[in-house]
Design a protein around this motif. Sequence first.
Motif, PDB file in Angstrom:
ATOM      1  N   HIS A 240       0.837  -1.194   0.000  1.00 20.14           N
ATOM      2  CA  HIS A 240       0.000   0.000   0.000  1.00 20.14           C
ATOM      3  C   HIS A 240       0.883   1.259   0.000  1.00 20.14           C
ATOM      4  N   THR A 241       0.765   2.054  -1.055  1.00 22.22           N
ATOM      5  CA  THR A 241       1.476   3.323  -1.137  1.00 22.22           C
ATOM      6  C   THR A 241       0.520   4.375  -1.682  1.00 22.22           C
ATOM      7  N   SER A 242       0.958   5.615  -1.683  1.00 24.58           N
ATOM      8  CA  SER A 242       0.187   6.687  -2.308  1.00 24.58           C
ATOM      9  C   SER A 242       1.022   7.292  -3.419  1.00 24.58           C
ATOM     10  N   MET A 243       0.421   7.476  -4.580  1.00 25.73           N
ATOM     11  CA  MET A 243       1.054   8.136  -5.710  1.00 25.73           C
ATOM     12  C   MET A 243       2.120   7.259  -6.371  1.00 25.73           C
ATOM     13  N   PHE A 244       2.313   7.512  -7.657  1.00 31.11           N
ATOM     14  CA  PHE A 244       3.206   6.674  -8.443  1.00 31.11           C
ATOM     15  C   PHE A 244       4.651   6.755  -7.963  1.00 31.11           C
ATOM     16  N   TRP A 245       5.091   7.940  -7.498  1.00 31.15           N
ATOM     17  CA  TRP A 245       6.503   8.048  -7.110  1.00 31.15           C
ATOM     18  C   TRP A 245       6.799   7.233  -5.859  1.00 31.15           C
ATOM     19  N   ASN A 246       5.816   7.072  -4.998  1.00 31.79           N
ATOM     20  CA  ASN A 246       6.028   6.232  -3.824  1.00 31.79           C
ATOM     21  C   ASN A 246       6.048   4.752  -4.209  1.00 31.79           C
ATOM     22  N   TYR A 247       5.212   4.372  -5.178  1.00 30.04           N
ATOM     23  CA  TYR A 247       5.302   3.002  -5.701  1.00 30.04           C
ATOM     24  C   TYR A 247       6.689   2.755  -6.277  1.00 30.04           C
ATOM     25  N   ASN A 248       7.227   3.730  -6.987  1.00 27.92           N
ATOM     26  CA  ASN A 248       8.528   3.558  -7.635  1.00 27.92           C
ATOM     27  C   ASN A 248       9.688   3.548  -6.645  1.00 27.92           C
ATOM     28  N   LYS A 249       9.452   3.989  -5.408  1.00 30.52           N
ATOM     29  CA  LYS A 249      10.500   3.934  -4.393  1.00 30.52           C
ATOM     30  C   LYS A 249      10.578   2.572  -3.702  1.00 30.52           C
ATOM     31  N   VAL A 250       9.545   1.768  -3.877  1.00 29.34           N
ATOM     32  CA  VAL A 250       9.497   0.475  -3.196  1.00 29.34           C
ATOM     33  C   VAL A 250      10.606  -0.427  -3.735  1.00 29.34           C
ATOM     34  N   THR A 251      11.353  -1.047  -2.850  1.00 26.08           N
ATOM     35  CA  THR A 251      12.417  -1.951  -3.277  1.00 26.08           C
ATOM     36  C   THR A 251      11.835  -3.277  -3.756  1.00 26.08           C
ATOM     37  N   TRP A 252      12.652  -4.009  -4.510  1.00 22.09           N
ATOM     38  CA  TRP A 252      12.183  -5.276  -5.061  1.00 22.09           C
ATOM     39  C   TRP A 252      11.753  -6.236  -3.958  1.00 22.09           C
ATOM     40  N   GLU A 253      12.452  -6.226  -2.825  1.00 21.78           N
ATOM     41  CA  GLU A 253      12.129  -7.144  -1.727  1.00 21.78           C
ATOM     42  C   GLU A 253      10.731  -6.924  -1.180  1.00 21.78           C
ATOM     43  N   ARG A 254      10.159  -5.755  -1.423  1.00 24.13           N
ATOM     44  CA  ARG A 254       8.820  -5.440  -0.910  1.00 24.13           C
ATOM     45  C   ARG A 254       7.751  -5.584  -1.989  1.00 24.13           C
ATOM     46  N   THR A 255       8.082  -6.274  -3.077  1.00 25.83           N
ATOM     47  CA  THR A 255       7.104  -6.522  -4.132  1.00 25.83           C
ATOM     48  C   THR A 255       6.910  -8.021  -4.308  1.00 25.83           C
ATOM     49  N   VAL A 256       5.922  -8.368  -5.093  1.00 26.41           N
ATOM     50  CA  VAL A 256       5.678  -9.766  -5.442  1.00 26.41           C
ATOM     51  C   VAL A 256       5.262  -9.792  -6.903  1.00 26.41           C
ATOM     52  N   GLU A 257       5.685 -10.817  -7.617  1.00 28.51           N
ATOM     53  CA  GLU A 257       5.349 -10.919  -9.033  1.00 28.51           C
ATOM     54  C   GLU A 257       3.835 -10.944  -9.206  1.00 28.51           C
ATOM     55  N   ALA A 258       3.366 -10.253 -10.239  1.00 27.86           N
ATOM     56  CA  ALA A 258       1.924 -10.082 -10.438  1.00 27.86           C
ATOM     57  C   ALA A 258       1.208 -11.421 -10.541  1.00 27.86           C
ATOM     58  N   PHE A 259       1.861 -12.418 -11.160  1.00 23.07           N
ATOM     59  CA  PHE A 259       1.171 -13.680 -11.381  1.00 23.07           C
ATOM     60  C   PHE A 259       1.268 -14.623 -10.188  1.00 23.07           C
ATOM     61  N   GLN A 260       1.819 -14.133  -9.070  1.00 26.88           N
ATOM     62  CA  GLN A 260       1.618 -14.811  -7.786  1.00 26.88           C
ATOM     63  C   GLN A 260       0.300 -14.376  -7.158  1.00 26.88           C
ATOM     64  N   VAL A 261      -0.235 -13.262  -7.646  1.00 30.73           N
ATOM     65  CA  VAL A 261      -1.474 -12.710  -7.091  1.00 30.73           C
ATOM     66  C   VAL A 261      -2.636 -12.880  -8.061  1.00 30.73           C
ATOM     67  N   PHE A 262      -2.393 -12.645  -9.349  1.00 29.84           N
ATOM     68  CA  PHE A 262      -3.447 -12.715 -10.354  1.00 29.84           C
ATOM     69  C   PHE A 262      -3.211 -13.889 -11.309  1.00 29.84           C
ATOM     70  N   GLU A 263      -4.297 -14.477 -11.795  1.00 25.19           N
ATOM     71  CA  GLU A 263      -4.216 -15.635 -12.680  1.00 25.19           C
ATOM     72  C   GLU A 263      -3.695 -15.233 -14.054  1.00 25.19           C
ATOM     73  N   LYS A 264      -2.555 -15.801 -14.434  1.00 22.84           N
ATOM     74  CA  LYS A 264      -1.955 -15.476 -15.724  1.00 22.84           C
ATOM     75  C   LYS A 264      -2.779 -16.060 -16.880  1.00 22.84           C
ATOM     76  N   GLU A 265      -3.231 -17.299 -16.737  1.00 19.50           N
ATOM     77  CA  GLU A 265      -3.947 -17.951 -17.835  1.00 19.50           C
ATOM     78  C   GLU A 265      -5.219 -17.210 -18.189  1.00 19.50           C
ATOM     79  N   ARG A 266      -5.951 -16.781 -17.171  1.00 22.14           N
ATOM     80  CA  ARG A 266      -7.203 -16.076 -17.427  1.00 22.14           C
ATOM     81  C   ARG A 266      -6.935 -14.729 -18.099  1.00 22.14           C
TER      82      ARG A 266
END
Length: 568
Positions: A240-266
């Motif tokens: 959870h962040t506010s604004m695009f620049w705060n999203y862009n400050k997030v380090t890789w360790e604090r992210t997760v690949e999109a297809f661990q959360v959302f269905e890639k096949e669908r």
Amino acid sequence: PLPAPNAVTGVVLFVLVALWRNWLLAPRMGSQDELRVDGQVFPVAEVAEAEFLGLPIEDIREVDRSHAAASTSMSATLSGLGEDDLSGLDPDAFEDRDDDGEEVNEEEELLDDSARASVLLTKESIRRLEIRERSAAAFKKKQNLFLHDEASIALAREHLSAAAGHPGHRSANKPRATQPVKDKDIERHFLKGHWFIPGEKYFVYQPSGGMSNQRIILEHALIVARTLGRTLVVPPVGPHTSMFWNYNKVTWERTVEAFQVFEKERMSAATPVLGLSNTILRRFVEFNENKHNQVWLRVQRDRKGSVRGRLWTTSDIRTLYGNATEDVLFFAQSTMWKSFDFTEAELDFAHNHVQLESSFRQIARVARTALFGDRPYLAAHVRFEDKFTQIYSDQLSPAGVFIRRLARSWVQNITSEMYIATQPSKVTSSYFEAFRSAGYLLTFSDKLMDIPDVLQFLDQFPKNDIQSSVLGLLEQLICARAERFVGTGFSTFSQYIRIKRSDKILVYDESLLPEIYRHDPAFLARCRVGSAIRAMRKAAPSQVVQSEIALLGREDLCDTGPVSLRVC
């Protein structure tokens, strides 16, 4: 009378010692407002803020430069118009208002252009001022260490060096037990342009906000990519962040690949997709934009231009960018936020193709059974103000308002058990005593952490704030399964629960389907409630399957718009 000679001598010696110590510390400190770290001089305020936020100083400076530029631009708009005047707003019109991470909520839509711009500036300025004041006060305490203890000097310098982005920290190379391990080969694949296929056309977009807003932006991006016939490049999911620049400050360790959360096949059934892996969007763009034989077209629409101007339809997008010859079309910064006017059919299509990975729905069913057995239960989403909303006149309605809404729907004739989705830090708040006094038996997310299957599920995600965001996704599904639900107005978190309740395909556990259907991507992509029920009836009969069929067949009439205070 003059002091005794020994007293004069003592004073002189004290002054000389103080001057000597200041001279010794001179290489470490610059002026009173500066700190020298490894040969570089930084303003105390910047170092303190960097330490407080855990960010490199250059990131702090970049935000300052961006904010100064925005302030200059908006000041020109506001000149001669006077200060904000919010006194004419009706507080009742904004009952239960919140925003799930974006800096501008629905209240801002009701302000004129000048007030809207000024509120934005004021909010960001106050937030940064508060951070500077708190961090500067904490830093002053650290400065006091310099006057008393040489060991403290070394420790403080070492800590500040790490905050300023220097690798000299004693624990910098010590991996945490829960720290994800990056695959450098995959990272190079994305940073060196090996992902790019000449002749293919790609669409890249900028996420922002909390989990709900990131999902909304992903749905809109899918519609844009499908409209233009481009491969959708999906960035990692961030906390959870506010604004695009705060999203862009997030380090890789604090992210997760999109297809661990959302269905890639669908998602792939709607348009070709490419998920970024082992890197973050900011580095992907820095290393690829107009490099490695790629030609990029960057679109940076004014942050609130979509509100002042025209919202884009799919026809507009096709007209503007359908003939673009560039290899990569990048909707940067705030271009994705509140820029589109898609039809209900287009949004329904996106909802159906951007779904949580099936394991989320399975573990939500397991958690529901562990918490309530086969008993019916109620659910509510109570959103307290946070650092992203508290600057406004945003106020959470009194608990009695929630209770009156529930009473008007006669929900206690169904059950008194209720699941409350709220910030984990608020589960012990006295706010909920009114619910208990009204006879409700409350359950919060802390009880989820007592369920072994939930803990095992969460262990696949980094043990930091991204895990808290994932827990919120599970809570949405638990609320969607409840007999009745009441949410917080102007909340995308509550809105998505209502959307799920209105379309049980987004909620049911498809792992209970017979194998022939469960592993058929084409069936799952076009599956609706009726076909899911028919397929489920072919599974081996059990109480679990019957309960899931009953869930699919239950009709919950919910308002799926952005604002709704009704029980559904």
